[in-house]
Write a protein that holds these residues in place. Sequence first.
Motif, PDB file in Angstrom:
ATOM      1  N   ILE A  47       0.815  -1.200   0.082  1.00  0.00           N
ATOM      2  CA  ILE A  47       0.058   0.048  -0.086  1.00  0.00           C
ATOM      3  C   ILE A  47       1.043   1.275   0.030  1.00  0.00           C
ATOM      4  CG2 ILE A  47      -1.718   1.265   1.337  1.00  0.00           C
ATOM      5  CD1 ILE A  47      -2.437  -1.682   2.712  1.00  0.00           C
ATOM      6  N   TYR A  48       0.750   2.170  -0.943  1.00  0.00           N
ATOM      7  CA  TYR A  48       1.409   3.320  -1.061  1.00  0.00           C
ATOM      8  C   TYR A  48       0.837   4.526  -0.626  1.00  0.00           C
ATOM      9  CZ  TYR A  48       4.192   0.356  -3.854  1.00  0.00           C
ATOM     10  OH  TYR A  48       5.012  -0.849  -4.506  1.00  0.00           O
ATOM     11  N   PHE A  49       1.677   5.322   0.203  1.00  0.00           N
ATOM     12  CA  PHE A  49       1.402   6.759   0.488  1.00  0.00           C
ATOM     13  C   PHE A  49       2.096   7.730  -0.218  1.00  0.00           C
ATOM     14  CE2 PHE A  49       2.009  10.553   3.375  1.00  0.00           C
ATOM     15  CZ  PHE A  49       0.718  10.841   3.383  1.00  0.00           C
ATOM     16  N   ILE A  50       1.290   8.774  -0.778  1.00  0.00           N
ATOM     17  CA  ILE A  50       2.009   9.449  -1.864  1.00  0.00           C
ATOM     18  C   ILE A  50       2.405  10.793  -1.054  1.00  0.00           C
ATOM     19  CG2 ILE A  50       2.011  10.851  -3.797  1.00  0.00           C
ATOM     20  CD1 ILE A  50      -0.310   8.954  -4.853  1.00  0.00           C
ATOM     21  N   LYS A  51       3.832  10.841  -0.818  1.00  0.00           N
ATOM     22  CA  LYS A  51       4.358  12.073   0.024  1.00  0.00           C
ATOM     23  C   LYS A  51       4.478  13.278  -1.119  1.00  0.00           C
ATOM     24  CE  LYS A  51       7.958  11.806   2.473  1.00  0.00           C
ATOM     25  NZ  LYS A  51       9.301  11.297   2.919  1.00  0.00           N
ATOM     26  N   LYS A  52       5.036  12.877  -2.381  1.00  0.00           N
ATOM     27  CA  LYS A  52       5.213  13.930  -3.381  1.00  0.00           C
ATOM     28  C   LYS A  52       5.070  13.271  -4.834  1.00  0.00           C
ATOM     29  CE  LYS A  52       8.883  16.753  -5.426  1.00  0.00           C
ATOM     30  NZ  LYS A  52       9.681  16.067  -6.470  1.00  0.00           N
ATOM     31  N   GLY A  53       4.261  13.958  -5.592  1.00  0.00           N
ATOM     32  CA  GLY A  53       3.785  13.407  -6.903  1.00  0.00           C
ATOM     33  C   GLY A  53       2.381  13.156  -7.281  1.00  0.00           C
ATOM     34  N   VAL A  54       2.185  12.650  -8.482  1.00  0.00           N
ATOM     35  CA  VAL A  54       0.796  12.276  -8.876  1.00  0.00           C
ATOM     36  C   VAL A  54       0.668  11.008  -9.433  1.00  0.00           C
ATOM     37  CG1 VAL A  54      -1.123  12.914 -10.270  1.00  0.00           C
ATOM     38  CG2 VAL A  54       0.429  14.607  -9.457  1.00  0.00           C
ATOM     39  N   ALA A  55      -0.094  10.034  -8.962  1.00  0.00           N
ATOM     40  CA  ALA A  55      -0.385   8.775  -9.558  1.00  0.00           C
ATOM     41  C   ALA A  55      -1.710   8.713 -10.337  1.00  0.00           C
ATOM     42  CB  ALA A  55      -0.268   7.785  -8.321  1.00  0.00           C
ATOM     43  N   ARG A  56      -1.634   7.443 -11.123  1.00  0.00           N
ATOM     44  CA  ARG A  56      -3.116   7.280 -11.827  1.00  0.00           C
ATOM     45  C   ARG A  56      -2.838   5.691 -11.753  1.00  0.00           C
ATOM     46  NH1 ARG A  56      -3.385   6.419 -17.774  1.00  0.00           N
ATOM     47  NH2 ARG A  56      -1.394   5.967 -18.339  1.00  0.00           N
ATOM     48  N   ALA A  75      -2.331  11.061  -0.055  1.00  0.00           N
ATOM     49  CA  ALA A  75      -3.309   9.902  -0.381  1.00  0.00           C
ATOM     50  C   ALA A  75      -2.772   8.587  -0.360  1.00  0.00           C
ATOM     51  CB  ALA A  75      -3.888  10.194  -1.488  1.00  0.00           C
ATOM     52  N   ILE A  76      -3.527   7.590  -0.052  1.00  0.00           N
ATOM     53  CA  ILE A  76      -3.046   6.189  -0.248  1.00  0.00           C
ATOM     54  C   ILE A  76      -3.396   5.562  -1.507  1.00  0.00           C
ATOM     55  CG2 ILE A  76      -3.438   3.920   0.565  1.00  0.00           C
ATOM     56  CD1 ILE A  76      -2.132   4.950   2.720  1.00  0.00           C
ATOM     57  N   ILE A  77      -2.704   4.944  -2.135  1.00  0.00           N
ATOM     58  CA  ILE A  77      -2.894   4.315  -3.505  1.00  0.00           C
ATOM     59  C   ILE A  77      -2.576   2.727  -3.472  1.00  0.00           C
ATOM     60  CG2 ILE A  77      -0.877   5.001  -4.901  1.00  0.00           C
ATOM     61  CD1 ILE A  77      -2.804   5.379  -7.306  1.00  0.00           C
ATOM     62  N   ALA A  78      -3.283   1.868  -3.906  1.00  0.00           N
ATOM     63  CA  ALA A  78      -3.105   0.452  -4.152  1.00  0.00           C
ATOM     64  C   ALA A  78      -4.056  -0.097  -4.957  1.00  0.00           C
ATOM     65  CB  ALA A  78      -3.226  -0.208  -2.908  1.00  0.00           C
ATOM     66  N   PHE A  84      -6.545  -7.811  -1.639  1.00  0.00           N
ATOM     67  CA  PHE A  84      -7.412  -8.546  -1.030  1.00  0.00           C
ATOM     68  C   PHE A  84      -7.588  -9.837  -1.446  1.00  0.00           C
ATOM     69  CE2 PHE A  84      -9.371  -4.435   0.672  1.00  0.00           C
ATOM     70  CZ  PHE A  84      -8.571  -4.171   1.734  1.00  0.00           C
ATOM     71  N   THR A  85      -7.539 -10.172  -2.690  1.00  0.00           N
ATOM     72  CA  THR A  85      -7.608 -11.491  -3.476  1.00  0.00           C
ATOM     73  C   THR A  85      -6.269 -12.304  -3.623  1.00  0.00           C
ATOM     74  OG1 THR A  85      -7.224 -10.621  -5.537  1.00  0.00           O
ATOM     75  CG2 THR A  85      -9.716 -10.560  -4.668  1.00  0.00           C
ATOM     76  N   SER A 106       1.906  -4.759   2.942  1.00  0.00           N
ATOM     77  CA  SER A 106       0.595  -5.236   3.284  1.00  0.00           C
ATOM     78  C   SER A 106       0.493  -6.632   4.021  1.00  0.00           C
ATOM     79  CB  SER A 106      -0.124  -5.079   2.135  1.00  0.00           C
ATOM     80  OG  SER A 106       0.226  -6.197   1.121  1.00  0.00           O
ATOM     81  N   PRO A 107       1.158  -7.740   3.681  1.00  0.00           N
ATOM     82  CA  PRO A 107       1.157  -8.799   4.486  1.00  0.00           C
ATOM     83  C   PRO A 107       1.799  -8.589   5.832  1.00  0.00           C
ATOM     84  CG  PRO A 107       2.124  -9.386   2.637  1.00  0.00           C
ATOM     85  CD  PRO A 107       2.122  -8.012   2.544  1.00  0.00           C
ATOM     86  N   LYS A 108       2.814  -7.783   6.215  1.00  0.00           N
ATOM     87  CA  LYS A 108       3.069  -7.478   7.513  1.00  0.00           C
ATOM     88  C   LYS A 108       2.024  -6.611   8.222  1.00  0.00           C
ATOM     89  CE  LYS A 108       8.124  -8.169   6.762  1.00  0.00           C
ATOM     90  NZ  LYS A 108       9.271  -7.426   6.686  1.00  0.00           N
ATOM     91  N   LEU A 109       1.459  -5.791   7.613  1.00  0.00           N
ATOM     92  CA  LEU A 109       0.207  -4.586   8.021  1.00  0.00           C
ATOM     93  C   LEU A 109      -0.698  -5.648   8.434  1.00  0.00           C
ATOM     94  CD1 LEU A 109      -0.975  -2.007   8.384  1.00  0.00           C
ATOM     95  CD2 LEU A 109      -2.011  -2.261   6.207  1.00  0.00           C
ATOM     96  N   PHE A 110      -1.390  -6.520   7.572  1.00  0.00           N
ATOM     97  CA  PHE A 110      -2.345  -7.568   8.130  1.00  0.00           C
ATOM     98  C   PHE A 110      -2.004  -8.312   9.397  1.00  0.00           C
ATOM     99  CE2 PHE A 110      -3.506  -7.466   3.408  1.00  0.00           C
ATOM    100  CZ  PHE A 110      -4.253  -6.236   3.589  1.00  0.00           C
ATOM    101  N   GLU A 111      -0.629  -8.427   9.548  1.00  0.00           N
ATOM    102  CA  GLU A 111      -0.457  -9.358  10.781  1.00  0.00           C
ATOM    103  C   GLU A 111      -0.512  -8.495  11.925  1.00  0.00           C
ATOM    104  OE1 GLU A 111       3.732 -10.956  10.224  1.00  0.00           O
ATOM    105  OE2 GLU A 111       3.337 -12.133   8.696  1.00  0.00           O
ATOM    106  N   LEU A 112      -0.231  -7.393  11.924  1.00  0.00           N
ATOM    107  CA  LEU A 112      -0.425  -6.310  12.922  1.00  0.00           C
ATOM    108  C   LEU A 112      -1.965  -6.059  13.323  1.00  0.00           C
ATOM    109  CD1 LEU A 112       1.895  -3.344  11.805  1.00  0.00           C
ATOM    110  CD2 LEU A 112       2.363  -5.170  13.511  1.00  0.00           C
ATOM    111  N   TYR A 113      -2.758  -6.369  12.735  1.00  0.00           N
ATOM    112  CA  TYR A 113      -4.175  -6.328  12.923  1.00  0.00           C
ATOM    113  C   TYR A 113      -4.563  -7.040  14.272  1.00  0.00           C
ATOM    114  CZ  TYR A 113      -5.574  -4.346   8.318  1.00  0.00           C
ATOM    115  OH  TYR A 113      -6.032  -3.614   7.278  1.00  0.00           O
TER     116      TYR A 113
END
Length: 187
Positions: A47-56, A75-78, A84-85, A106-113
Amino acid sequence: MNNLITYFNKYNTLSEEANKAISEICKPVIIKKNQDLQSIGHTCRTIYFIKKGVARIYYYKDEIEITECFAFENAIIARVESLFTGKPSRKAIQMIEDSELIGINSPKLFELYDKFPEIERLFRKIFEAAYVDTVNRVESIQFHSAEERYNALLKESPNVLQRVPLKYIASYLGITQVSLSRIRGIR
């Protein structure tokens, strides 16, 4: 990390211990202009958090490139359907400008849940907001004219015209560049 924590606080304030746990699974990511952050066929595990820049986010339909959405700073982008699948995505994430991001594993994030229910609650709120944005986007395509969608985009992202090529904006609106020029001429 301060920008990311500020972003999190909009949804749910985390304890110092939870913020530290998240920071340990984050890494800085630098991407050059017009490079894919995640390519088509990639399985999303970050999962990415945009500090600087624009994504599409974009994909191909009948060999035509379609822009699904834009994401700007703080903003977050993923590719959530892949996240999830666990299946490869048919969409890609491209950075439109030289960009700085924070990648959250994200796998490590989900472990933190399980250890930090407050982190699970935070990301549930973030993903709920993203889902509402998606529903609003679909409804705007269903119920609003291209001109109304264009005006809404300008209201939501006033500097989009300075930062995003017109071909991507036209694609996002579901119109040709000629039609976009016509709409811009009316304003």
